[in-house]
Write a protein that holds these residues in place. Structure first.
Motif, PDB file in Angstrom:
ATOM      1  N   ASP A 134       9.312 -37.685 -14.234  1.00 50.13           N
ATOM      2  CA  ASP A 134       9.823 -37.009 -13.039  1.00 50.13           C
ATOM      3  C   ASP A 134      11.203 -37.575 -12.740  1.00 50.13           C
ATOM      4  O   ASP A 134      11.346 -38.772 -12.474  1.00 50.13           O
ATOM      5  CB  ASP A 134       8.895 -37.237 -11.846  1.00 50.13           C
ATOM      6  N   VAL A 135      12.217 -36.707 -12.793  1.00 52.19           N
ATOM      7  CA  VAL A 135      13.605 -37.170 -12.758  1.00 52.19           C
ATOM      8  C   VAL A 135      14.360 -36.551 -11.585  1.00 52.19           C
ATOM      9  O   VAL A 135      14.254 -35.358 -11.324  1.00 52.19           O
ATOM     10  CB  VAL A 135      14.323 -36.791 -14.078  1.00 52.19           C
ATOM     11  N   ALA A 136      15.143 -37.384 -10.912  1.00 58.55           N
ATOM     12  CA  ALA A 136      16.098 -36.881  -9.917  1.00 58.55           C
ATOM     13  C   ALA A 136      17.498 -37.131 -10.444  1.00 58.55           C
ATOM     14  O   ALA A 136      17.808 -38.246 -10.885  1.00 58.55           O
ATOM     15  CB  ALA A 136      15.907 -37.596  -8.584  1.00 58.55           C
ATOM     16  N   ILE A 137      18.335 -36.102 -10.429  1.00 62.24           N
ATOM     17  CA  ILE A 137      19.743 -36.296 -10.775  1.00 62.24           C
ATOM     18  C   ILE A 137      20.546 -36.124  -9.493  1.00 62.24           C
ATOM     19  O   ILE A 137      20.344 -35.161  -8.744  1.00 62.24           O
ATOM     20  CB  ILE A 137      20.200 -35.368 -11.920  1.00 62.24           C
ATOM     21  N   ILE A 138      21.406 -37.096  -9.216  1.00 66.66           N
ATOM     22  CA  ILE A 138      22.054 -37.146  -7.904  1.00 66.66           C
ATOM     23  C   ILE A 138      23.559 -36.882  -7.989  1.00 66.66           C
ATOM     24  O   ILE A 138      24.189 -37.076  -9.021  1.00 66.66           O
ATOM     25  CB  ILE A 138      21.835 -38.517  -7.219  1.00 66.66           C
ATOM     26  N   GLY A 139      24.103 -36.425  -6.882  1.00 68.04           N
ATOM     27  CA  GLY A 139      25.550 -36.282  -6.758  1.00 68.04           C
ATOM     28  C   GLY A 139      25.902 -36.299  -5.285  1.00 68.04           C
ATOM     29  O   GLY A 139      25.043 -36.057  -4.424  1.00 68.04           O
ATOM     30  N   SER A 140      27.155 -36.567  -4.968  1.00 72.96           N
ATOM     31  CA  SER A 140      27.560 -36.528  -3.566  1.00 72.96           C
ATOM     32  C   SER A 140      27.650 -35.075  -3.113  1.00 72.96           C
ATOM     33  O   SER A 140      27.641 -34.151  -3.923  1.00 72.96           O
ATOM     34  CB  SER A 140      28.905 -37.226  -3.374  1.00 72.96           C
ATOM     35  N   GLY A 141      27.749 -34.873  -1.799  1.00 74.50           N
ATOM     36  CA  GLY A 141      27.863 -33.514  -1.278  1.00 74.50           C
ATOM     37  C   GLY A 141      26.608 -32.706  -1.544  1.00 74.50           C
ATOM     38  O   GLY A 141      25.486 -33.194  -1.379  1.00 74.50           O
ATOM     39  N   ASP A 142      26.804 -31.469  -1.972  1.00 80.09           N
ATOM     40  CA  ASP A 142      25.711 -30.533  -2.215  1.00 80.09           C
ATOM     41  C   ASP A 142      25.709 -30.123  -3.685  1.00 80.09           C
ATOM     42  O   ASP A 142      26.774 -29.897  -4.254  1.00 80.09           O
ATOM     43  CB  ASP A 142      25.912 -29.295  -1.334  1.00 80.09           C
ATOM     44  N   PRO A 143      24.531 -29.986  -4.299  1.00 81.51           N
ATOM     45  CA  PRO A 143      24.480 -29.647  -5.733  1.00 81.51           C
ATOM     46  C   PRO A 143      25.051 -28.268  -6.053  1.00 81.51           C
ATOM     47  O   PRO A 143      25.278 -27.947  -7.224  1.00 81.51           O
ATOM     48  CB  PRO A 143      22.976 -29.692  -6.052  1.00 81.51           C
ATOM     49  N   ASN A 144      25.293 -27.452  -5.028  1.00 79.63           N
ATOM     50  CA  ASN A 144      25.845 -26.119  -5.253  1.00 79.63           C
ATOM     51  C   ASN A 144      27.364 -26.075  -5.061  1.00 79.63           C
ATOM     52  O   ASN A 144      27.973 -25.028  -5.258  1.00 79.63           O
ATOM     53  CB  ASN A 144      25.195 -25.117  -4.290  1.00 79.63           C
ATOM     54  N   VAL A 145      27.979 -27.171  -4.666  1.00 80.36           N
ATOM     55  CA  VAL A 145      29.420 -27.159  -4.392  1.00 80.36           C
ATOM     56  C   VAL A 145      30.152 -27.875  -5.530  1.00 80.36           C
ATOM     57  O   VAL A 145      30.235 -29.099  -5.555  1.00 80.36           O
ATOM     58  CB  VAL A 145      29.717 -27.807  -3.028  1.00 80.36           C
ATOM     59  N   TYR A 146      30.671 -27.087  -6.476  1.00 80.05           N
ATOM     60  CA  TYR A 146      31.361 -27.622  -7.659  1.00 80.05           C
ATOM     61  C   TYR A 146      30.521 -28.714  -8.317  1.00 80.05           C
ATOM     62  O   TYR A 146      31.069 -29.740  -8.733  1.00 80.05           O
ATOM     63  CB  TYR A 146      32.743 -28.165  -7.276  1.00 80.05           C
ATOM     64  N   ALA A 147      29.229 -28.516  -8.420  1.00 80.04           N
ATOM     65  CA  ALA A 147      28.395 -29.653  -8.791  1.00 80.04           C
ATOM     66  C   ALA A 147      27.284 -29.283  -9.751  1.00 80.04           C
ATOM     67  O   ALA A 147      27.297 -28.229 -10.373  1.00 80.04           O
ATOM     68  CB  ALA A 147      27.862 -30.317  -7.538  1.00 80.04           C
ATOM     69  N   LEU A 148      26.290 -30.134  -9.812  1.00 84.05           N
ATOM     70  CA  LEU A 148      25.429 -30.166 -10.982  1.00 84.05           C
ATOM     71  C   LEU A 148      24.258 -29.204 -11.002  1.00 84.05           C
ATOM     72  O   LEU A 148      23.579 -29.109 -12.031  1.00 84.05           O
ATOM     73  CB  LEU A 148      24.961 -31.605 -11.232  1.00 84.05           C
ATOM     74  N   ALA A 149      23.992 -28.467  -9.949  1.00 84.54           N
ATOM     75  CA  ALA A 149      22.865 -27.534  -9.992  1.00 84.54           C
ATOM     76  C   ALA A 149      23.069 -26.515 -11.120  1.00 84.54           C
ATOM     77  O   ALA A 149      22.161 -26.227 -11.900  1.00 84.54           O
ATOM     78  CB  ALA A 149      22.706 -26.808  -8.655  1.00 84.54           C
ATOM     79  N   GLY A 150      24.268 -25.982 -11.216  1.00 83.92           N
ATOM     80  CA  GLY A 150      24.550 -24.989 -12.242  1.00 83.92           C
ATOM     81  C   GLY A 150      24.575 -25.590 -13.629  1.00 83.92           C
ATOM     82  O   GLY A 150      24.025 -25.024 -14.576  1.00 83.92           O
ATOM     83  N   LEU A 151      25.199 -26.756 -13.740  1.00 85.02           N
ATOM     84  CA  LEU A 151      25.275 -27.412 -15.043  1.00 85.02           C
ATOM     85  C   LEU A 151      23.874 -27.717 -15.566  1.00 85.02           C
ATOM     86  O   LEU A 151      23.580 -27.516 -16.756  1.00 85.02           O
ATOM     87  CB  LEU A 151      26.094 -28.704 -14.907  1.00 85.02           C
ATOM     88  N   ALA A 152      22.988 -28.176 -14.710  1.00 82.33           N
ATOM     89  CA  ALA A 152      21.616 -28.484 -15.131  1.00 82.33           C
ATOM     90  C   ALA A 152      20.923 -27.231 -15.662  1.00 82.33           C
ATOM     91  O   ALA A 152      20.276 -27.263 -16.717  1.00 82.33           O
ATOM     92  CB  ALA A 152      20.831 -29.082 -13.958  1.00 82.33           C
ATOM     93  N   LEU A 153      21.085 -26.112 -14.952  1.00 80.10           N
ATOM     94  CA  LEU A 153      20.449 -24.877 -15.414  1.00 80.10           C
ATOM     95  C   LEU A 153      21.077 -24.403 -16.729  1.00 80.10           C
ATOM     96  O   LEU A 153      20.375 -23.945 -17.639  1.00 80.10           O
ATOM     97  CB  LEU A 153      20.552 -23.789 -14.335  1.00 80.10           C
ATOM     98  N   GLU A 154      22.392 -24.532 -16.847  1.00 79.79           N
ATOM     99  CA  GLU A 154      23.057 -24.107 -18.084  1.00 79.79           C
ATOM    100  C   GLU A 154      22.577 -24.933 -19.285  1.00 79.79           C
ATOM    101  O   GLU A 154      22.337 -24.402 -20.373  1.00 79.79           O
ATOM    102  CB  GLU A 154      24.587 -24.233 -17.947  1.00 79.79           C
ATOM    103  N   ILE A 155      22.442 -26.238 -19.086  1.00 77.76           N
ATOM    104  CA  ILE A 155      22.016 -27.086 -20.209  1.00 77.76           C
ATOM    105  C   ILE A 155      20.542 -26.862 -20.535  1.00 77.76           C
ATOM    106  O   ILE A 155      20.156 -26.821 -21.705  1.00 77.76           O
ATOM    107  CB  ILE A 155      22.315 -28.578 -19.921  1.00 77.76           C
ATOM    108  N   LEU A 156      19.720 -26.686 -19.503  1.00 77.50           N
ATOM    109  CA  LEU A 156      18.308 -26.368 -19.751  1.00 77.50           C
ATOM    110  C   LEU A 156      18.201 -25.142 -20.642  1.00 77.50           C
ATOM    111  O   LEU A 156      17.454 -25.126 -21.632  1.00 77.50           O
ATOM    112  CB  LEU A 156      17.584 -26.078 -18.426  1.00 77.50           C
ATOM    113  N   GLU A 157      18.967 -24.125 -20.311  1.00 76.36           N
ATOM    114  CA  GLU A 157      18.916 -22.878 -21.082  1.00 76.36           C
ATOM    115  C   GLU A 157      19.370 -23.120 -22.521  1.00 76.36           C
ATOM    116  O   GLU A 157      18.754 -22.636 -23.468  1.00 76.36           O
ATOM    117  CB  GLU A 157      19.799 -21.816 -20.407  1.00 76.36           C
ATOM    118  N   SER A 158      20.441 -23.901 -22.672  1.00 75.42           N
ATOM    119  CA  SER A 158      20.981 -24.136 -24.013  1.00 75.42           C
ATOM    120  C   SER A 158      20.003 -24.911 -24.889  1.00 75.42           C
ATOM    121  O   SER A 158      20.067 -24.853 -26.108  1.00 75.42           O
ATOM    122  CB  SER A 158      22.310 -24.892 -23.926  1.00 75.42           C
TER     123      SER A 158
END
Lengths: 327, 327
Positions: B147-171
């Motif tokens: 069970d993994v949490a990936i963290i970032g400052s601000g919000d994961p939807n603001v120029y951040a990792l929510a999208g990147l995580a989904l893109e890499i999962l798909e790839s």
């Protein structure tokens, strides 16, 4: 979800005419706040019906800074995020625990953690429509010497009370420094809803409110055209009410001029509430949904751009990594 | 403050060439995560220099879902808000306490509350530049059964990792459902900085990043023109780096074409950090500040619209109440 509650209710409540002003709900003990009698009159006796009236100039700011003898207390505008206690930051919780009086819309006051409700000397809540009189009440209580927190869902800077508080302070001849005015940010509706949808907002984005109560419709339309044309993702606040259904229809029409009918659109109704619903639809189907109960004043709509796609029930707006990295 | 950290560092570190990929800092115990050996190789052996290179295709996603035998664990992208523990929501804290592995940029991992650091089986942190390899590492660990949490400052939807995580999962041939992917929103930089400035953002607003690493400059310029022309307030992310100082100059030039030289501009450097600085200046003076240390990759800039004014050291964008109510 939306924090633009004056607007919302003015528009939404065309059938009922709720009484605004002071409320006798819950632990509210309104007139013992220490404000001058003139202040009490202006806030609790306003008792005007909002909503049904076509002109909203019935909310009037009464007392001025000269009506108060006490050393002013502090005033902090606190953003609660989605509304549930777990969506609040630690800093917001601490600001509420530090406040002697907590002022807000009844629904949000009722959602406060028990710990906060018990710590406050007074809770003052009013129904949705009285945003101006409620904010004035908070300010009068601070000018009368109390440490006051005024609360709202989302963030105080997103169609919400940070600006209204400063405007009313100025109109009273007070200053922000006088009440040590501070803003505690919260998670805005766009981010709460974006998280539920996946990653729809990770590139350049705009927020637009469809309420023409405080911004005229030609301005809103022009902003929608520009945002849609320039490839921004768009968070739509206050999308619909019975009184201004044509704004929503016009919005759908404008978006359709610039974006394909199959552009993904995320709809979040009542985020964090019991009646929460999350749906991803196509732009071409959005207009007709305005007639369903999916879209009302608790709904936030996120419109994708030309790159946005739906994958595994998530809405993804790529940031462009795939063109730079080998995956 | 900014979460677009791949971009930032690529741009910012033209002098040094920091080693990316796995880090041996702190409590990091990188390769014991249970991921396949191919995964370990791809993330920790990438060891490529980022920043100095003009082409960033050296970060490569390696393993696929077929390399993992375990039942996948969960993956949650958590927004920390401004970065300090008190800016985090209760929900974010709980998500981190529930996670077995916490993955993030070293600075943010070090800022986590002690309670969270102690509860995690493993903390995996990397220096700023390795956003892609770090996100892949988080995904590999989840696919390996953690069970993994990936963290970032601000919000994961603001120029951040929510999208990147989904893109890499798909790839990788995985799905979001497979790892029960979830996003916990946080307070974005625009809101953290807006709160410090007063009420600069209470009407329709846009966010634009000046980094042309993932969006080309003509698109950024076109968006700036449209936003400035339409009266949006504008939050500028990633305003400046030595490598692309001309983007900031161009931005100031475009804003100046549409807005008066005395338009208020709020500048927040290092929000929530020890070197935090908050200044309100005029648009006409913004360009020359690009050469000072007030504006760097930790700075967020908020540009007012034609109605924005400065009162008692606060920046206020009126929502329009004063035209509707008598105060």
């Amino acid at each position: 979800m939306s924090t633009d509650d004056t607007t919302d209710t003015t528009d939404a409540s065309t059938d009922a005419e709720p009484t605004c002003g002071a409320s006798s709900d819950g632990t509210d003990t309104s007139s013992s706040c220490g404000a001058s009698s003139e202040s009490d009159t202006s806030s609790s006796a306003s008792g005007s019906s909002c909503g049904g009236s076509s002109d909203s100039t019935d909310e009037k700011v009464g007392s001025t800074v000269d009506d108060f003898d006490a050393d002013p207390g502090r005033l902090v505008a606190v953003g609660l995020g989605p509304g549930q206690p777990e969506g609040m930051t630690q800093r917001a919780r601490e600001a509420l625990l530090d406040a002697e009086h907590v002022v807000g819309y009844t629904t949000y006051v009722e959602l406060l953690p028990e710990e906060v409700r018990e710590a406050a000397d007074e809770l003052y809540d009013t129904p949705m429509c009285g945003e101006v009189s409620r904010t004035e009440e908070a300010i009068d209580r601070a000018l009368a010497g109390n440490d006051v927190a005024i609360i709202g869902s989302g963030d105080p800077n997103v169609y919400a009370l940070a600006g209204l508080a400063l405007e009313i302070l100025e109109s009273k001849g007070a200053t922000a420094s006088m009440v040590d005015f501070d803003v505690v940010p919260g998670v805005p509706a766009a981010q709460s809803c974006g998280a539920r949808l996946g990653a729809p907002l990770v590139n350049d984005t705009v927020s637009i409110s469809l309420s023409d109560h405080l911004t005229d419709m030609p301005t809103i339309e022009s902003r929608l055209h520009a945002a849609a044309k320039e490839g921004f993702t768009i968070s739509i606040y206050n999308p619909w009410s019975r009184k201004r259904r044509e704004n929503f229809e016009k919005c759908c029409e404008i978006l359709g001029e610039h974006r394909a009918a199959d552009t993904p659109v995320g709809i979040v109704h009542g985020a964090g509430r019991e009646d929460e619903r999350v749906e991803i639809v196509e732009l071409g189907d959005l207009a007709e949904l305005g007639e369903t109960d999916l879209i009302d004043m608790t709904t936030t709509i996120i419109v994708g751009n030309a790159e946005t796609y739906v994958w595994d029930d998530r809405m993804v707006t790529p940031r462009g990594y795939e063109s730079k990295y080998d995956y």
